[in-house]
Design a protein around this motif. Sequence first.
Motif, PDB file in Angstrom:
ATOM      1  N   GLN A  26       0.693  -1.086  -0.055  1.00 13.11           N
ATOM      2  CA  GLN A  26       0.065  -0.043   0.023  1.00 13.11           C
ATOM      3  C   GLN A  26       0.861   1.042  -0.076  1.00 13.11           C
ATOM      4  OE1 GLN A  26      -2.362   0.381   3.362  1.00 13.11           O
ATOM      5  NE2 GLN A  26      -3.410   2.235   2.640  1.00 13.11           N
ATOM      6  N   PHE A  27       2.012   0.968   0.748  1.00  8.76           N
ATOM      7  CA  PHE A  27       2.931   2.331   0.640  1.00  8.76           C
ATOM      8  C   PHE A  27       4.298   1.663   0.194  1.00  8.76           C
ATOM      9  CE2 PHE A  27       0.465   1.874   4.576  1.00  8.76           C
ATOM     10  CZ  PHE A  27      -0.353   3.081   4.555  1.00  8.76           C
ATOM     11  N   PRO A  28       4.247   1.987  -1.341  1.00  8.61           N
ATOM     12  CA  PRO A  28       5.316   1.476  -2.186  1.00  8.61           C
ATOM     13  C   PRO A  28       6.943   2.210  -1.884  1.00  8.61           C
ATOM     14  CG  PRO A  28       4.042   2.477  -3.647  1.00  8.61           C
ATOM     15  CD  PRO A  28       3.321   2.231  -2.403  1.00  8.61           C
ATOM     16  N   LEU A  29       6.646   3.554  -1.382  1.00  9.85           N
ATOM     17  CA  LEU A  29       7.874   4.292  -1.303  1.00  9.85           C
ATOM     18  C   LEU A  29       8.224   4.090   0.324  1.00  9.85           C
ATOM     19  CD1 LEU A  29       7.519   7.248  -3.309  1.00  9.85           C
ATOM     20  CD2 LEU A  29       8.619   5.122  -4.053  1.00  9.85           C
ATOM     21  N   ALA A  30       7.659   3.331   1.186  1.00  6.19           N
ATOM     22  CA  ALA A  30       7.819   3.028   2.498  1.00  6.19           C
ATOM     23  C   ALA A  30       9.291   2.571   2.633  1.00  6.19           C
ATOM     24  CB  ALA A  30       6.899   2.535   3.172  1.00  6.19           C
ATOM     25  N   ALA A  31       9.997   2.830   3.740  1.00  2.00           N
ATOM     26  CA  ALA A  31      11.133   2.355   3.895  1.00  2.00           C
ATOM     27  C   ALA A  31      10.823   0.981   4.363  1.00  2.00           C
ATOM     28  CB  ALA A  31      11.793   3.003   5.488  1.00  2.00           C
ATOM     29  N   PRO A  32      11.943  -0.141   4.100  1.00  2.00           N
ATOM     30  CA  PRO A  32      11.797  -1.556   4.364  1.00  2.00           C
ATOM     31  C   PRO A  32      11.718  -1.750   5.636  1.00  2.00           C
ATOM     32  CG  PRO A  32      13.237  -1.057   2.436  1.00  2.00           C
ATOM     33  CD  PRO A  32      13.162   0.441   3.233  1.00  2.00           C
ATOM     34  N   ALA A  33      10.758  -2.781   6.102  1.00  2.00           N
ATOM     35  CA  ALA A  33      10.508  -3.027   7.408  1.00  2.00           C
ATOM     36  C   ALA A  33      11.897  -3.414   8.264  1.00  2.00           C
ATOM     37  CB  ALA A  33       9.570  -4.232   7.730  1.00  2.00           C
ATOM     38  N   GLY A  34      12.169  -2.877   9.464  1.00  2.00           N
ATOM     39  CA  GLY A  34      13.109  -2.761  10.138  1.00  2.00           C
ATOM     40  C   GLY A  34      14.603  -2.615   9.693  1.00  2.00           C
ATOM     41  N   LYS A  35      14.609  -1.742   8.609  1.00  2.76           N
ATOM     42  CA  LYS A  35      16.023  -1.426   7.955  1.00  2.76           C
ATOM     43  C   LYS A  35      16.042   0.094   7.781  1.00  2.76           C
ATOM     44  CE  LYS A  35      16.397  -5.585   5.082  1.00  2.76           C
ATOM     45  NZ  LYS A  35      16.475  -6.053   3.640  1.00  2.76           N
ATOM     46  N   ASP A  36      17.164   0.763   7.784  1.00  2.00           N
ATOM     47  CA  ASP A  36      17.424   1.929   7.685  1.00  2.00           C
ATOM     48  C   ASP A  36      17.436   2.300   6.215  1.00  2.00           C
ATOM     49  OD1 ASP A  36      18.646   4.924   7.307  1.00  2.00           O
ATOM     50  OD2 ASP A  36      19.256   4.359   9.427  1.00  2.00           O
ATOM     51  N   SER A  37      16.630   3.185   5.755  1.00  2.00           N
ATOM     52  CA  SER A  37      16.451   3.355   4.210  1.00  2.00           C
ATOM     53  C   SER A  37      17.540   4.369   3.573  1.00  2.00           C
ATOM     54  CB  SER A  37      15.021   4.122   4.155  1.00  2.00           C
ATOM     55  OG  SER A  37      15.002   5.504   4.396  1.00  2.00           O
ATOM     56  N   GLY A  38      18.333   5.090   4.581  1.00  2.00           N
ATOM     57  CA  GLY A  38      19.247   5.939   4.058  1.00  2.00           C
ATOM     58  C   GLY A  38      18.672   7.193   3.472  1.00  2.00           C
ATOM     59  N   ALA A  39      17.432   7.531   3.839  1.00  2.00           N
ATOM     60  CA  ALA A  39      16.851   8.686   3.094  1.00  2.00           C
ATOM     61  C   ALA A  39      17.316   9.960   3.595  1.00  2.00           C
ATOM     62  CB  ALA A  39      15.133   8.584   3.481  1.00  2.00           C
ATOM     63  N   ILE A  40      17.777  10.013   4.537  1.00  2.00           N
ATOM     64  CA  ILE A  40      18.692  11.371   4.661  1.00  2.00           C
ATOM     65  C   ILE A  40      19.625  11.775   4.103  1.00  2.00           C
ATOM     66  CG2 ILE A  40      20.466  10.310   6.379  1.00  2.00           C
ATOM     67  CD1 ILE A  40      18.565  13.681   6.943  1.00  2.00           C
ATOM     68  N   THR A  41      20.324  11.013   3.259  1.00  2.00           N
ATOM     69  CA  THR A  41      21.252  11.018   2.275  1.00  2.00           C
ATOM     70  C   THR A  41      20.660  10.906   0.876  1.00  2.00           C
ATOM     71  OG1 THR A  41      22.091   8.905   2.223  1.00  2.00           O
ATOM     72  CG2 THR A  41      23.044  10.833   3.815  1.00  2.00           C
ATOM     73  N   THR A  42      19.887  10.146   0.515  1.00  2.00           N
ATOM     74  CA  THR A  42      19.688   9.762  -0.794  1.00  2.00           C
ATOM     75  C   THR A  42      18.020   9.775  -1.035  1.00  2.00           C
ATOM     76  OG1 THR A  42      21.327   8.198  -0.670  1.00  2.00           O
ATOM     77  CG2 THR A  42      19.735   7.724  -2.505  1.00  2.00           C
ATOM     78  N   ALA A  43      17.551  10.390  -1.738  1.00  2.00           N
ATOM     79  CA  ALA A  43      16.167  10.518  -2.143  1.00  2.00           C
ATOM     80  C   ALA A  43      15.383   9.351  -3.064  1.00  2.00           C
ATOM     81  CB  ALA A  43      15.895  12.031  -2.942  1.00  2.00           C
ATOM     82  N   PRO A  44      14.241   8.963  -3.055  1.00  2.00           N
ATOM     83  CA  PRO A  44      13.621   7.972  -3.719  1.00  2.00           C
ATOM     84  C   PRO A  44      13.695   8.410  -5.356  1.00  2.00           C
ATOM     85  CG  PRO A  44      12.129   8.730  -2.161  1.00  2.00           C
ATOM     86  CD  PRO A  44      13.099   9.569  -2.028  1.00  2.00           C
ATOM     87  N   PRO A  45      13.703   7.445  -6.263  1.00  2.00           N
ATOM     88  CA  PRO A  45      13.641   7.627  -7.561  1.00  2.00           C
ATOM     89  C   PRO A  45      12.491   8.489  -7.989  1.00  2.00           C
ATOM     90  CG  PRO A  45      13.966   5.345  -7.276  1.00  2.00           C
ATOM     91  CD  PRO A  45      13.705   5.912  -5.858  1.00  2.00           C
ATOM     92  N   GLY A  46      12.926   9.762  -8.882  1.00  2.00           N
ATOM     93  CA  GLY A  46      12.113  10.501  -9.194  1.00  2.00           C
ATOM     94  C   GLY A  46      11.813  11.901  -8.358  1.00  2.00           C
ATOM     95  N   ALA A  47      12.293  11.926  -7.125  1.00  2.00           N
ATOM     96  CA  ALA A  47      12.290  12.963  -6.256  1.00  2.00           C
ATOM     97  C   ALA A  47      12.825  14.203  -6.849  1.00  2.00           C
ATOM     98  CB  ALA A  47      12.856  12.789  -4.957  1.00  2.00           C
ATOM     99  N   VAL A  48      12.235  15.503  -6.647  1.00  2.00           N
ATOM    100  CA  VAL A  48      12.870  16.631  -7.242  1.00  2.00           C
ATOM    101  C   VAL A  48      13.896  16.922  -6.056  1.00  2.00           C
ATOM    102  CG1 VAL A  48      12.415  19.380  -7.409  1.00  2.00           C
ATOM    103  CG2 VAL A  48      10.578  17.344  -7.722  1.00  2.00           C
TER     104      VAL A  48
END
Length: 332
Positions: A26-48
Amino acid sequence: MLQAQGQTPPPSADPYANNPDAGKLQFPLAAPAGKDSGAITTAPPGAVNQGMLDPAKWKYGPAYDAPPNSKIWNPVKIKMMKGEKVTGGTVFSSDSPQTYCAMANAGYDYIWTEMQHDSRDWEAVGRMWKACPHAKAVPGVRVAYTDERELQHAMDLGALVIVVPTVRSVEEGKAARDWTMFPPLGKRSQGGGQAFDPDMWGSVPGGYRNTINDNVVLIEMIETLDGAKDAREIAGIPGVTAIFAASGDLGNFSGYKQGTPDYERLINIVHDAAIGAGKRLCGPFAWRDRPDFTCFQNASETAAIARGVAAELGPLKDTQGKPEAGPYAPNK
């Protein structure tokens, strides 16, 4: 394994690629369960906004842009933009919705609900404004100070005119703007409130959230010597509609009375700041013929009642009978 606190997650070209079930969730861009997504340094594909999160460089999104060619719906803002004279009636001490609505339909452009020097609470203000939201005069308020609580209470309840007293510096002027305006111009939180109700501003053209920054009137009062010194910069703050030359407190803080050279110098400093920034200039109603002043505060509801009765009764005013005895008899 989760990253320890304070550690930087390992870089990844696509941290979301490690979630094989992303497309099924339901939340395809959510961080994987139990894992650090690294979002503080890296944006999801397609992010401005790519790279390390940096608020100073953030490119604000279009979700809350006003629709193209949106028209102003606040009548006070329309008059101010045209440079026409605007009057504010003051509700100083009453918390009666009936009294408020009588003032709001008496002919003023907005109502200056007094919250700096009166002890009423915000709940009472909300009841008054809700009683006649589309009266002739729009709801306005002088808050107590430039802080987040005061201004967000006022805005969430539906204020369309905000008056901020004793602005002493550019920093205070910007704080007043920040808590009045939504991002990207300000920092107002979207907390809801009766301003969003359909019978208030929830059904305005373009939507309340998207258009209120363009419609709210923000008036900052110059009342102190420090404020006068910074008046040009305060007037130039984006989002400030007008500055107010406070006739009483500029005397209070300077020690000089109206008409004296030192007092008039301070008023002229505020005047120069407003016209230099292309902003409206406000003052007491007695200054309605003073050059370049176009918005005015009128007296309180009690004074308005007295004036109205005097106009209505004419020579019959104060012609009460004079008994020789009892509580209405003249004092001996």
